[in-house]
Design a protein around this motif. Sequence first.
Motif, PDB file in Angstrom:
ATOM      1  N   MET A  66      -3.272 -11.305   4.803  1.00 14.18           N
ATOM      2  CA  MET A  66      -4.349 -10.593   5.488  1.00 14.18           C
ATOM      3  C   MET A  66      -3.882  -9.210   5.938  1.00 14.18           C
ATOM      4  O   MET A  66      -4.638  -8.241   5.861  1.00 14.18           O
ATOM      5  CB  MET A  66      -4.863 -11.407   6.673  1.00 14.18           C
ATOM      6  CG  MET A  66      -6.115 -10.805   7.298  1.00 14.18           C
ATOM      7  SD  MET A  66      -6.854 -11.875   8.513  1.00 14.18           S
ATOM      8  CE  MET A  66      -7.433 -13.201   7.491  1.00 14.18           C
ATOM      9  N   GLY A 105     -13.014 -13.434   3.321  1.00 13.83           N
ATOM     10  CA  GLY A 105     -11.844 -14.171   3.765  1.00 13.83           C
ATOM     11  C   GLY A 105     -12.198 -15.515   4.383  1.00 13.83           C
ATOM     12  O   GLY A 105     -11.305 -16.234   4.833  1.00 13.83           O
ATOM     13  N   ALA A 119      -3.918  -7.074   2.924  1.00 15.25           N
ATOM     14  CA  ALA A 119      -5.307  -6.746   2.566  1.00 15.25           C
ATOM     15  C   ALA A 119      -5.865  -5.677   3.492  1.00 15.25           C
ATOM     16  O   ALA A 119      -6.525  -4.727   3.028  1.00 15.25           O
ATOM     17  CB  ALA A 119      -6.162  -8.010   2.613  1.00 15.25           C
ATOM     18  N   HIS A 120      -5.611  -5.795   4.786  1.00 16.62           N
ATOM     19  CA  HIS A 120      -6.099  -4.788   5.731  1.00 16.62           C
ATOM     20  C   HIS A 120      -5.435  -3.437   5.481  1.00 16.62           C
ATOM     21  O   HIS A 120      -6.099  -2.393   5.512  1.00 16.62           O
ATOM     22  CB  HIS A 120      -5.832  -5.226   7.181  1.00 16.62           C
ATOM     23  CG  HIS A 120      -6.891  -6.098   7.755  1.00 16.62           C
ATOM     24  ND1 HIS A 120      -8.137  -5.652   8.087  1.00 16.62           N
ATOM     25  CD2 HIS A 120      -6.885  -7.430   8.055  1.00 16.62           C
ATOM     26  CE1 HIS A 120      -8.857  -6.638   8.574  1.00 16.62           C
ATOM     27  NE2 HIS A 120      -8.124  -7.738   8.565  1.00 16.62           N
ATOM     28  N   ALA A 132     -15.183  -7.865   4.037  1.00  9.25           N
ATOM     29  CA  ALA A 132     -13.851  -8.428   3.838  1.00  9.25           C
ATOM     30  C   ALA A 132     -13.661  -9.672   4.694  1.00  9.25           C
ATOM     31  O   ALA A 132     -13.050 -10.655   4.254  1.00  9.25           O
ATOM     32  CB  ALA A 132     -12.793  -7.381   4.164  1.00  9.25           C
ATOM     33  N   ALA A 173      -6.846  -1.980   2.206  1.00 10.50           N
ATOM     34  CA  ALA A 173      -8.231  -1.531   2.397  1.00 10.50           C
ATOM     35  C   ALA A 173      -8.273  -0.265   3.241  1.00 10.50           C
ATOM     36  O   ALA A 173      -9.013   0.674   2.933  1.00 10.50           O
ATOM     37  CB  ALA A 173      -9.054  -2.638   3.050  1.00 10.50           C
TER      38      ALA A 173
END
Length: 187
Positions: A103, A30, A106-107, A26, A110
């Motif tokens: 971000m 990024g 996304a974190h 990831a 995930a």
Amino acid sequence: MTASLPFRLARAAVFAVVCVTLSVLAHLLGGGSVAGPVMAGGLLLAFGAAAAASGRERSLAVILPLLAGLQVVLHVLFSLSHTPAVHMAHGHAHQGLAPSTGMLVAHAGAAALIALWLARGEAALWGLLHRSTARLCQVLLVVFPDPVHEPVAVVTAPEPGRPCSVAVAHAAPRRGPPFTQVFAFSS
């Protein structure tokens, strides 16, 4: 059921490899880069955290916070390992400790997906272990049945002699009225 040391270490290794591999991928997607020593440090960190929690089956309520915390630590570790030139070359202009909203989403996404995946794998693994243990016990009972125990004759010592008359010693105790009364009622 608790896990033995080799099993705990294997589970912690799987958790650490999954966590760090997906974090590195990831981070690379990024626009970042991850140096080998930093990746190894992240792997050791994730392994240590997972080994501490791998003594028994863990639910989603334990896996998700552990994974989210490791995501934060790995993000900071990977972001701080960049040089400013690498940040600018990849258009990665934010500071390592202040990620953008995208971000963070996304974190979080995930971490949630990986935690669900690991929790399902954990449940499947422990279910398999419980079933195989029960099956092994059944097989062992068929192969090694309980030995048939023969009854043991118990020899009792005679009661200590009581002083009694010869007539009482040979009398047969019976329930009911005396024998002479039975003939009296039947005639």
